[in-house]
Design an enzyme around this catalytic site. Structure first.
Site, mmCIF file in Angstrom:
data_model
loop_
_atom_site.group_PDB
_atom_site.id
_atom_site.type_symbol
_atom_site.label_atom_id
_atom_site.label_comp_id
_atom_site.label_asym_id
_atom_site.label_seq_id
_atom_site.Cartn_x
_atom_site.Cartn_y
_atom_site.Cartn_z
ATOM 1 C CE LYS B 80 29.627 -33.963 12.947
ATOM 2 N NZ LYS B 80 30.673 -34.379 13.894
ATOM 3 C CB SER B 155 33.281 -36.255 11.705
ATOM 4 O OG SER B 155 32.699 -35.975 12.969
ATOM 5 C CB SER B 179 34.495 -34.853 15.381
ATOM 6 O OG SER B 179 34.950 -36.065 14.844
#
Lengths: 475, 494
Positions: B80, B155, B179
């Site tokens: 990420k 996210s 997330s």
């Protein structure tokens, strides 16, 4: 009208830890700009602070030396504001729960002993340093970013600039004694903010407290306080008042000038620092630090009076700095005449240090060499006066006094027959004086001795010369 | 051989048996990426050359000594883009860090590298992890591989979509309020948010420090345990990290669940949750019951305050955490400015997106001295109540089970401007972050060809419990490893 001055201080002291407060970068002063920096002290994305245990220890040490209570559980908070030398957009400090609280320092004032209470001592990180170039650009040096500080906040217990000066000197001595800070104001490792106002004792009318920031010498601090005291009184007398404002000391203009007017209280949006866990201090740790605390100035002074039989004044001067006190004690161990050591230290040595603007730690000779000098005097090998000359050479060249005396031929002349010959010669050359003495003018004795000392370049043993001349005059 | 559909453990076995090389594996995944990335849009940055180079280096090592090989050696991973990678752009999905190349690795990245993992790129995300749909990235919108018209969740949407679309066998995400689990559920993969403190946060660009945690997104539960094994452990660079690295989480998988007590919180099955989803999750719970687990309903009475507590505290911390992006030392700096204040204001105005600005402003308000007691302090108190709710349940139960999301993946654009309704996507996941406890989501069914996630929560450091329940369910159901058909027709970046 009588006015009472009210002064409170906030003092920042940089701690003498090897590394910074939240990372392992060196905390040293004076290195090439931006060379002691890492993601943590530069506030890079993702970097996290880890509290240096030594910082907690040093703060506790300071707290104990200043008679504070130590919190067993405290925490760090964030103080949010924007400034280019503030890397994270917030400063990590202690706000609601400082490590040390409620201490004091006792000071002697002309009105007797007085307790200046300390509200709190807390840990925080220093920011980077902004330097402005000629074009007005801000250049940034982050070596200082993350250097550990303690902030010592007093209650407004000081009532004159003089009291504040005494307090600051004592505080500095204590911090140096316990070796948590070198307190070098010129390097910024001790900085002081002043909160000051005056109260009209008859009407009770108070001037508004003004803050003078970042004083970097005791002299400037005292001057700023004196200036403010006067300014406040003058305004009150004109029926006006001071503004709630932050000022700074302008060295060149010899006055304080406004930095900013505080219309509203700045909102720092303090909240607990979530990247750090609580600081837990157990009683054993505190006990251990307490046991290893060195003797503090006050205790040392008392001991000097008791053990060395020194007058209070001497003891106070000698213990005003740990290094001076150590120098004294080491010398006494060898020369065993405390009052004589004290006289020399307080007189000639402090005098020279003052002239040369030096610290005792910077002198070129050791306490052993100093003891050697006293030994030469005590054994009658040189006179007191020659001793002073030798000391001057020691200051300049850092040589052993025995070598100086030998090289410069300063050994005292104590050979009676040799001195007799010189005395005879002087009496021969000054017949008139001899006559005068015999007529009762005893003053000339001094003149004759002086002539002998001059002839021997000060090396003659004055007692012996005195004795020989007297004998001859009475013949 | 179709390498891209294999799990970490399957790939590992092939490598160990010398049936494939790391280079072959990496090449397969890159050709998959070339095939579908245009449609899915999982990545912000790809590092193909470096990945191939690393793979060849690992292959050389494998030739020399296969015995000391880690489970992850030679296997690709997506990271990420809020986890810093030395020498690789780390943008956090934000304009303000568009060209930021970190000079150091996050601790998890360091650990993965030590284990021989091959980084293929940085995955897309909502800007600074703020969002629940990955529509808030400055750079692109990631699509849900199950339906390219729908969001992948957020996210960590890039990470979830990348695993779901078989662009990587696994990825790392981060969770502040859900997330990892929420996008994993939307994309039909396994996602674990570990106990706060179990995985070092050093190098994770902070959103809300007291909530953030890094975790894996994988194809199955065994892979999840494998990845967890390699990223846990005490890190002296993170004060909040704890030491738990002596546990082998893969050993916990086969634990017998007979007699295990499962709690179903009634607040997590209320009318805000899609009834079809509830049904599917309860079906899954029945399966566990049949396998010997004991089920009972419980109450977590402060659940209704969780979302408000979360948004208050997380926004407050975020407003402070994001203050370092001022244009002074790194990242974007506004071009024309007069003086320092304008430099900072302009940089932040141009650099941050709307959602980030919204949260900074809300957080600043919550922390201001006149509102601190009313909001921040009160939320901290509620946080304690929520923690106690869980403690009480865990005194009697081993795990808690609930749906992971209140809805199925929704359409792109559907909630973009309705941020309150978007915030509600995290309603079932935030509590675990508030309490710092571990939680995993695994696929438990499909409705209209869209995945449904089941969430399993455990007590602090109870990762072994939730992994064993998840693994047992996985082995006794048939919802795993379904691959989405990535249909044509939608171009990236609507």
């Amino acid at each position: 009208m009588a006015y009472k001055t009210v002064i409170g201080l906030e003092i920042h002291a940089e701690l003498l830890t090897k590394t910074k407060i939240f990372c392992s970068c060196l905390a040293e002063f004076g290195k090439e700009v931006n060379t002691h920096c890492c993601p943590v002290c530069l506030g890079f994305p993702g970097a996290l602070p880890v509290l240096n245990k030594k910082v907690v220890e040093y703060c506790i040490r300071a707290g104990l030396a200043l008679k504070c209570e130590i919190s067993n559980k405290s925490r760090m908070d964030r103080k949010n504001y924007f400034y280019p030398d503030l890397v994270k957009g917030y400063q990590i400090t202690q706000y609601s729960n400082p490590l040390c609280k409620n201490g004091y320092i006792k000071i002697n004032t002309k009105d007797g002993d007085k307790k200046i209470r300390i509200k709190r001592i807390h840990i925080e990180e220093d920011t980077g340093k902004s330097v402005y170039d000629e074009k007005g650009n801000i250049l940034l040096d982050y070596n200082r970013s993350g250097v550990p500080l303690i902030e010592i906040v007093t209650y407004p217990d000081m009532n004159s600039p003089e009291e504040a000066r005494i307090f600051l000197e004592k505080l500095k001595a204590i911090l140096q004694y316990i070796e948590v800070s070198d307190c070098k104001m010129e390097e910024g490792s001790l900085r002081c903010d002043i909160n000051i106002n005056v109260i009209d004792e008859e009407t009770g009318i108070k001037s508004t407290i003004t803050e003078v920031k970042n004083l970097n010498s005791f002299k400037a601090a005292v001057k700023a306080m004196e200036f403010e005291e006067k300014r406040h009184i003058e305004l009150l007398e004109q029926g006006k008042n001071t503004l709630k404002e932050t000022r700074r000391w302008d060295e060149n203009r010899n006055e304080t000038v406004v930095m900013r007017v505080k219309e509203t209280v700045e909102d720092y949006r303090y909240f607990p620092e979530p990247d750090l866990v609580y600081i837990e201090v157990d009683e054993n740790w505190i006990k251990n630090i307490k046991e290893n605390l060195p003797e503090l100035p006050e205790d040392k002074k008392e001991r000097f009076i008791r053990d060395y039989n020194l007058p209070e004044y001497d003891a106070k001067v000698l213990t005003s700095s740990k290094k001076l006190a150590d120098f004294f004690e080491e010398t006494v161990k060898i020369s065993n005449n405390p009052k004589q050591v004290s006289n020399w230290l307080m007189g000639d040595i402090l005098g020279w240090l003052n002239v040369k603007n030096m610290d005792i730690s910077e002198i070129k000779f050791t306490y052993k060499e100093f003891a050697d000098l006293l030994e030469l005097i005590n054994e009658g090998k040189i006179s007191n006066n020659i001793g002073k000359k030798v000391l001057k050479i020691m200051f300049e060249e850092g040589k052993n006094p025995k070598i100086i005396v030998k090289e410069k031929g300063l050994l005292q002349m104590s050979n009676a027959s040799e001195l007799e010959r010189i005395v005879d010669k002087i009496m021969e050359e000054n017949k008139q004086s001899v006559e005068d003495y015999k007529k009762g003018k005893e003053k000339v004795l001094g003149f004759l001795i002086g002539q002998v000392m001059k002839a021997t370049k000060g090396k003659a043993n004055p007692q012996l010369v005195n004795k020989i001349i007297l004998e001859k005059l009475r013949q | 051989m179709d390498l891209i559909n294999l799990t970490i453990h399957e790939l590992r076995d092939l490598i160990r048996n010398r049936e494939v090389s790391s280079e072959e594996i990496v090449k397969s995944f890159f050709s998959r990426i070339e095939e579908v990335e245009d449609k899915v849009g999982s990545f912000i940055t790809l590092t193909k050359e470096k990945a191939l180079e690393d793979a060849r280096r690992i292959d050389k090592k494998i030739k020399e000594d296969i015995t000391s090989l880690s489970d992850l050696a030679g296997i690709p991973v997506g990271i990420k883009d809020n986890i810093v990678t030395e020498g690789i752009k780390t943008t956090c999905g934000s304009r303000i860090l568009e060209n930021f190349i970190p000079p150091y690795d996050a601790t998890v990245v360091k650990k993965l590298k030590l284990n021989g993992a091959i980084i293929v790129g940085k995955t897309n995300m909502d800007e600074f992890a703020m969002g629940s749909s990955t529509e808030n990235s400055t750079f692109k919108i990631t699509k849900n591989p199950w339906d390219l018209n729908r969001v992948p969740g957020g996210s960590s949407g890039g990470s979830a979509a990348a695993v779901s679309a078989s662009e990587v066998p696994y990825a790392l995400g981060s969770s502040t309020g859900g997330s990892i689990r929420q996008p994993a559920a939307f994309c039909g993969v396994v996602g674990l948010k570990p106990t706060y403190g179990l995985v070092s946060r050093y190098g994770l660009v902070a959103f809300a420090s007291s909530f953030d945690q890094i975790g894996p997104l994988t194809k199955d539960v065994e892979d999840c345990a494998i990845v967890l094994n390699s990223i846990v452990g005490f890190d002296k660079k993170d004060s909040t990290s704890v030491d738990n690295d002596s546990i082998d989480y893969t050993k916990a998988l086969i634990k017998d669940i007979r007699g295990l007590k499962i709690a179903l919180p009634k607040e997590y099955f209320d009318n805000r949750i899609d009834s079809k989803i509830k049904e599917k999750v309860l079906d899954a719970v029945k399966t566990l019951e049949k396998l010997g687990a004991k089920i009972d309903y419980v109450s977590l009475p402060h659940t209704e305050y969780a979302l408000a507590t979360y948004y208050t505290l997380a926004s407050s911390e975020a407003s402070s955490n994001l203050a370092k992006f001022d244009g002074v030392r790194y990242g974007k700096r506004a071009k024309n400015y007069n003086g320092v204040e304008e430099l900072i204001v302009k940089t932040r105005t141009e650099g941050f997106g709307d959602e980030v600005k919204r949260r900074i402003m809300i957080g600043t308000y919550f922390l201001s001295s006149s509102h601190y007691s009313e909001y921040y302090k009160k939320a901290q108190k509620v946080r304690t109540l929520i923690i106690r709710d869980f403690e009480k349940v865990f005194n009697e139960f081993d795990v808690i089970i609930s749906p992971t999301t209140p809805t199925l993946p929704y359409k792109i654009g559907e909630k973009k401007e309705k941020f309150i309704s978007m915030y509600l996507s995290d309603i079932l996941t935030v509590s675990a972050n508030i309490a710092g406890i571990p939680a995993i989501t695994i696929p438990c069914s499909y409705i209209d060809d869209l995945p449904v996630g089941m969430q399993i929560l455990g007590k602090a450091f109870g990762e072994e419990d939730i992994l064993s329940v998840a693994y047992t369910y996985e082995k006794n159901s048939n919802f795993q490893r379904r691959a989405p058909k990535i249909k044509e027709g939608i171009k990236n970046g609507i």
